[in-house]
Motif scaffolding. Structure first.
Motif, short mmCIF file in Angstrom:
data_model
loop_
_atom_site.label_atom_id
_atom_site.label_comp_id
_atom_site.label_asym_id
_atom_site.label_seq_id
_atom_site.Cartn_x
_atom_site.Cartn_y
_atom_site.Cartn_z
N GLU A 1 0.82 -1.22 0.00
CA GLU A 1 0.00 0.00 0.00
C GLU A 1 0.85 1.27 0.00
OE1 GLU A 1 -4.05 1.90 1.92
OE2 GLU A 1 -3.07 0.21 2.94
N ALA A 2 2.01 1.22 0.65
CA ALA A 2 2.89 2.40 0.62
C ALA A 2 3.33 2.72 -0.81
CB ALA A 2 4.11 2.17 1.52
N ASP A 3 3.60 1.69 -1.60
CA ASP A 3 3.91 1.90 -3.02
C ASP A 3 2.74 2.56 -3.73
OD1 ASP A 3 6.49 0.98 -3.25
OD2 ASP A 3 5.99 -0.81 -4.40
N TYR A 4 1.54 2.06 -3.46
CA TYR A 4 0.34 2.61 -4.11
C TYR A 4 0.20 4.09 -3.78
CZ TYR A 4 -4.48 3.84 -4.97
OH TYR A 4 -5.62 4.50 -5.38
N VAL B 1 1.19 -8.10 -3.26
CA VAL B 1 -0.09 -7.51 -2.89
C VAL B 1 -1.22 -8.27 -3.59
CG1 VAL B 1 0.02 -5.80 -4.75
CG2 VAL B 1 -1.40 -5.34 -2.75
N GLU B 2 -2.31 -8.50 -2.87
CA GLU B 2 -3.42 -9.24 -3.46
C GLU B 2 -4.06 -8.43 -4.59
OE1 GLU B 2 -4.38 -12.32 -2.92
OE2 GLU B 2 -2.73 -12.58 -1.51
N PRO B 3 -4.39 -9.07 -5.71
CA PRO B 3 -4.97 -8.35 -6.84
C PRO B 3 -6.22 -7.54 -6.48
CG PRO B 3 -4.29 -10.53 -7.53
CD PRO B 3 -4.12 -10.49 -6.04
N ASP B 4 -7.09 -8.11 -5.62
CA ASP B 4 -8.32 -7.40 -5.28
C ASP B 4 -8.04 -6.20 -4.38
OD1 ASP B 4 -7.65 -9.24 -3.20
OD2 ASP B 4 -9.67 -9.09 -2.41
N GLU B 5 -6.94 -6.25 -3.60
CA GLU B 5 -6.58 -5.11 -2.75
C GLU B 5 -6.28 -3.90 -3.62
OE1 GLU B 5 -4.44 -5.97 1.35
OE2 GLU B 5 -3.36 -6.93 -0.31
N LEU B 6 -5.41 -4.10 -4.61
CA LEU B 6 -5.06 -2.98 -5.49
C LEU B 6 -6.29 -2.47 -6.23
CD1 LEU B 6 -3.06 -1.08 -6.81
CD2 LEU B 6 -2.47 -2.91 -8.43
N ALA B 7 -7.13 -3.37 -6.70
CA ALA B 7 -8.35 -2.95 -7.40
C ALA B 7 -9.22 -2.09 -6.49
CB ALA B 7 -9.12 -4.19 -7.87
N ASN B 8 -9.35 -2.48 -5.24
CA ASN B 8 -10.18 -1.73 -4.31
C ASN B 8 -9.60 -0.35 -4.00
OD1 ASN B 8 -12.20 -3.68 -4.02
ND2 ASN B 8 -11.10 -4.75 -2.39
N TRP B 9 -8.27 -0.26 -3.90
CA TRP B 9 -7.65 1.05 -3.67
C TRP B 9 -7.91 1.99 -4.83
CZ3 TRP B 9 -2.35 -1.63 -2.39
CH2 TRP B 9 -2.45 -2.24 -1.13
N ILE B 10 -7.78 1.48 -6.04
CA ILE B 10 -8.00 2.30 -7.23
C ILE B 10 -9.44 2.80 -7.29
CG2 ILE B 10 -8.12 2.23 -9.76
CD1 ILE B 10 -5.72 0.30 -9.68
N ARG C 1 -11.56 3.04 -4.74
CA ARG C 1 -11.79 3.94 -3.60
C ARG C 1 -11.36 5.36 -3.93
NH1 ARG C 1 -7.66 2.71 0.83
NH2 ARG C 1 -6.39 3.93 -0.65
N ASP C 2 -10.21 5.51 -4.59
CA ASP C 2 -9.66 6.83 -4.87
C ASP C 2 -10.03 7.36 -6.24
OD1 ASP C 2 -8.40 6.73 -2.39
OD2 ASP C 2 -6.57 5.86 -3.22
N LYS C 3 -10.80 6.55 -7.01
CA LYS C 3 -11.17 6.95 -8.37
C LYS C 3 -9.93 7.38 -9.15
CE LYS C 3 -15.88 8.35 -7.09
NZ LYS C 3 -15.78 7.89 -5.69
N LEU C 4 -8.89 6.60 -9.02
CA LEU C 4 -7.62 6.93 -9.65
C LEU C 4 -7.71 6.70 -11.16
CD1 LEU C 4 -4.87 7.93 -8.55
CD2 LEU C 4 -4.06 5.56 -8.72
N PRO C 5 -7.30 7.66 -11.98
CA PRO C 5 -7.43 7.55 -13.44
C PRO C 5 -6.33 6.69 -14.07
CG PRO C 5 -6.46 9.67 -12.90
CD PRO C 5 -6.78 9.00 -11.59
N VAL C 6 -6.37 5.40 -13.73
CA VAL C 6 -5.37 4.47 -14.27
C VAL C 6 -6.08 3.24 -14.83
CG1 VAL C 6 -3.64 5.22 -12.59
CG2 VAL C 6 -5.06 3.21 -12.08
N ARG C 7 -5.34 2.46 -15.60
CA ARG C 7 -5.83 1.17 -16.09
C ARG C 7 -5.23 0.08 -15.19
NH1 ARG C 7 -7.20 -1.33 -21.25
NH2 ARG C 7 -6.85 0.67 -22.29
N TYR C 8 -6.09 -0.67 -14.52
CA TYR C 8 -5.64 -1.80 -13.71
C TYR C 8 -5.30 -2.96 -14.65
CZ TYR C 8 -5.90 -5.72 -10.40
OH TYR C 8 -5.63 -6.85 -9.66
N GLN C 9 -4.21 -3.66 -14.33
CA GLN C 9 -3.87 -4.81 -15.16
C GLN C 9 -3.24 -5.91 -14.33
OE1 GLN C 9 -1.00 -3.76 -18.20
NE2 GLN C 9 0.63 -3.45 -16.72
#
Length: 216
Positions: free
Chosen positions: A153-156, A183-192, A194-202
């Motif tokens: 999460e610190a990286d995120y 990091v668990e794939p669903d964790e990163l997806a949830n962070w993105i 949550r923050d409405k981050l304008p990125v493409r998850y892959q």
């Protein structure tokens, strides 16, 4: 035009593109040998040393046999070999749709503009954050893509701050993926989300299909 210049090659293989906006496309991968970085999550350490010397003509001959327009030049760090720039231009001249996967530690401004540059930004969790060549951000275009591999999460949070502070998503598409087995794939997806981050998850499609098998 014949090109006798040689490059050190670890492998050339045909597979599905596992990342970027070209994910899923049948692609020929040209993996160049050597890398000046030692990221903690590297999955291609076997490309650090060894390899064989191939002329660019021979590389082109091998690529043509696979019958696909998509070619990805990767490593290691492909730009560590000066002949990489010549190879990229020759591939474009031959009509291939070319992408370059680079660590972001070396300048990309001399890469042929017809190439889609996939530039990694090393996060603190990689252990190589000090190697980022920050001037690369100034030359990115909409044809390029910027990638963050997230270890925790610190990286995120670090990546999120960088994206927003420099409006990187307005320069080019931004990709974000979890470290395989970290990091668990669903964790990163949830962070993105949550923050409405304008990125493409892959996710790395090739890892899902074949694990860490070289040549896939």
């Amino acid at each position: 035009m014949s090109t006798k210049q040689s490059l050190r090659i670890t492998e050339i293989f045909f597979s599905l593109q596992g990342e970027t906006s070209r994910v899923g496309l049948p692609t020929v991968f040209v993996r160049l040998t050597g890398c000046p970085l030692r990221c903690g999550y590297c999955d291609s350490e076997y490309a650090f040393h060894g390899g064989e010397s191939w002329t660019i003509d021979r590389i082109l001959e091998e690529i043509r046999q696979h019958g696909t327009p998509y070619v990805c030049v990767t490593g290691g760090e492909p730009l560590a070999q000066k002949g990489c720039l010549t190879l990229l231009t020759r591939l474009c001249d031959e009509g291939f749709a070319v992408s370059l996967e680079t660590s972001g530690a070396l300048p990309i401004d001399h890469v042929d503009p017809r190439v889609s540059r996939i530039v990694d930004i090393k996060t603190p969790g990689s252990g190589e954050v000090m190697k980022n060549h920050w001037q690369n951000l100034n030359v990115l275009t909409r044809a390029d893509e910027l990638k963050f591999v997230i270890c925790h999460e610190a990286d995120y949070q670090w990546a999120r701050q960088l994206i927003m502070d420099y409006s990187i998503h307005h320069r080019c598409p931004v990709l974000m993926s979890p470290v395989h087995g970290g990091v668990e794939p669903d964790e990163l997806a949830n962070w993105i989300l949550r923050d409405k981050l304008p990125v493409r998850y892959q996710l790395q499609l090739h890892k899902v299909l074949w694990g860490n098998t070289p040549g896939k």
